[in-house]
Design an enzyme around this catalytic site. Structure first.
Site, short mmCIF file in Angstrom:
data_model
loop_
_atom_site.label_atom_id
_atom_site.label_comp_id
_atom_site.label_asym_id
_atom_site.label_seq_id
_atom_site.Cartn_x
_atom_site.Cartn_y
_atom_site.Cartn_z
N ASP A 186 -8.58 5.13 5.60
CA ASP A 186 -7.82 4.64 4.45
C ASP A 186 -6.79 3.67 5.03
O ASP A 186 -5.85 4.08 5.72
CB ASP A 186 -7.14 5.82 3.75
N TRP A 245 -1.15 11.08 1.33
CA TRP A 245 -2.46 10.48 1.02
C TRP A 245 -3.57 11.18 1.78
O TRP A 245 -4.64 11.41 1.23
CB TRP A 245 -2.43 8.98 1.28
N LYS A 292 -1.38 -3.44 -2.12
CA LYS A 292 -0.33 -3.47 -1.10
C LYS A 292 -0.40 -4.67 -0.14
O LYS A 292 0.62 -5.07 0.34
CB LYS A 292 -0.30 -2.17 -0.32
C1 LIG Z 1 -1.07 3.65 -2.31
C2 LIG Z 1 -1.98 4.42 -1.43
C3 LIG Z 1 -3.05 5.18 -1.93
C4 LIG Z 1 -3.32 5.31 -3.41
O1 LIG Z 1 -3.90 4.17 -3.89
P1 LIG Z 1 -4.38 4.05 -5.40
O2 LIG Z 1 -5.04 2.71 -5.38
O3 LIG Z 1 -3.19 4.15 -6.28
O4 LIG Z 1 -5.35 5.15 -5.67
C5 LIG Z 1 -3.85 5.82 -1.04
N1 LIG Z 1 -3.64 5.75 0.29
C6 LIG Z 1 -2.62 5.04 0.81
C7 LIG Z 1 -2.43 4.99 2.29
C8 LIG Z 1 -1.76 4.36 -0.04
O5 LIG Z 1 -0.74 3.64 0.47
#
Ligand SMILES: *Cc1c(COP(=O)(O)O)cnc(C)c1O
Length: 356
Positions: free
Chosen positions: A168, A101, A192
């Site tokens: 993030d 990511w 999540k």
């Molecule tokens: C799942 C995830 C993403 C991607 O998220 P999307 O909503 O599918 O774009 C980005 N960063 C992290 C840390 C993730 O776990």
């Protein structure tokens, strides 16, 4: 058979959230209308989005001077929006590369300005969080990924840095205490620990919002969404509603302090078993281990295949590791009860006895 969902995302949410969401699809609060058919300009939705924003603020202890936004496009669109808005063409941004990511964020940022990858753990298949890096003072911001969902590492420290800090937090937000005041912008895809896919939470410092680096398209402009309180266009009404229900659930559990204690317990229980069990080994360095995504491997491919089959037979769902990390990954998000971790640990113990 009861299914224990260890999937990495979209993932488990509390059963009562599913039930309330299902009821609202048929009839929202006895209004005779479905949550799917109400106007995003209605009083009913106003209450929902305000409630959701306030719960984010209350649960995370967001200080004054921050905006909470509900956007679309997932965390992946944030990879572009962050540099588009805050990295000037002649500027520099610093990124910590701790996995897939982070790398995707870096790739997008290079479209807009110079990117300094100040440290990376790629040399050891992202099995640790780099430490002791130097951060230049002349960067527009420093970007980190607090939890590396695929590799199973996590940054627990709220870094004290002299430049704007952007994180993030898609896969560990609301799982533990954070000091929001250390961050200028936090983003997280909902699927999540927040709610269903389709909403993205952004928490941004109002003073930082002013740093816009260039003219950007309206829908990709944080200032537009902040000014319109996430109602510039039709927001994802249903995902925001379910997120609100899930945050209400979290508050009822005792909030972040209470859930963090349970999350620590769940992770310790599984890591202890991985260390003890002669058929499995952990994938990441001890001081970098994630509490949300626990990655481990079997001692050989035969054992791996056998244990996967057993998991399937026992209703242990979503435990196969990401193809880049291999082996197993058990995601222990907020809604996964301790009893599911105990069930998995017991399955590992039984499996060891049968395969010695
Ligand atoms: C799942 C995830 C993403 C991607 O998220 P999307 O909503 O599918 O774009 C980005 N960063 C992290 C840390 C993730 O776990």
């Amino acid at each position: 058979m009861k299914i224990h969902n260890f999937g990495a995302g979209p993932c488990i949410l509390p059963q009562e959230v599913f039930e309330k969401a299902a009821a609202a699809v048929l009839n929202l609060n006895n209004s005779g209308l479905s949550i799917l058919e109400i106007s995003h300009r209605s009083a009913a939705f106003d209450e929902i989005i305000n409630n959701a924003q306030n719960l984010v603020k209350e649960l995370l202890g967001v200080p004054e001077g921050y905006k909470v936004l509900f956007l679309q496009g997932g965390a992946s669109l944030q990879f572009s929006m962050v540099p588009m808005n805050y990295l000037p063409q002649d500027g520099k941004a610093a990124y910590l590369d701790t996995g897939v990511w982070s790398s995707k964020g870096i790739k997008e940022a290079t479209l807009f300005g110079e990117v300094l990858t100040i440290a990376s753990s790629k040399d050891k298949n992202y099995s640790y969080i780099p430490k002791g890096f130097d951060l230049p003072k002349d960067v527009s911001y420093f970007h980190i990924t607090t939890n590396n969902t695929i590799y199973g590492t996590e940054i627990f420290e709220d870094y004290d840095v002299k430049v704007p800090l952007i994180a993030d937090m898609s896969s560990d937000i609301f799982s533990r205490k954070i000091d929001v005041s250390k961050y200028d912008l936090i983003y997280a895809g909902a699927q999540k620990n927040i709610g269903p896919a389709g909403a993205t939470v952004v928490i941004v410092k109002e003073s930082f919002l002013q740093n816009k680096a260039r003219v950007v398209p309206t829908m990709l402009d944080y200032q537009v969404h902040a000014k319109n309180d996430s109602l510039f266009n039709t927001p994802p009404v249903f995902p925001i509603y379910v997120s609100m229900l899930n945050l209400e659930w979290l508050k009822e559990q005792g909030g972040i302090d209470a859930i963090e204690k349970i999350n620590i317990k769940k992770a310790e229980l599984l890591y202890q078993e991985i260390e003890r069990n002669s058929l499995f080994v952990g994938n990441v360095e001890k001081d970098s281990r994630s509490r949300m995504n626990i990655t481990f491997s079997a001692i050989n491919e035969d054992i791996e295949a056998k244990f996967l089959a057993i998991c399937k037979a026992k209703g242990i769902h979503g435990i196969k590791g990401h193809r880049l990390s291999g082996g197993f990954r058990a995601s222990l998000y907020n809604a996964l009860p301790l009893s599911s971790v105990e069930y998995l640990v017991e399955a590992m113990q039984d499996f060891e006895k049968e395969n010695k």
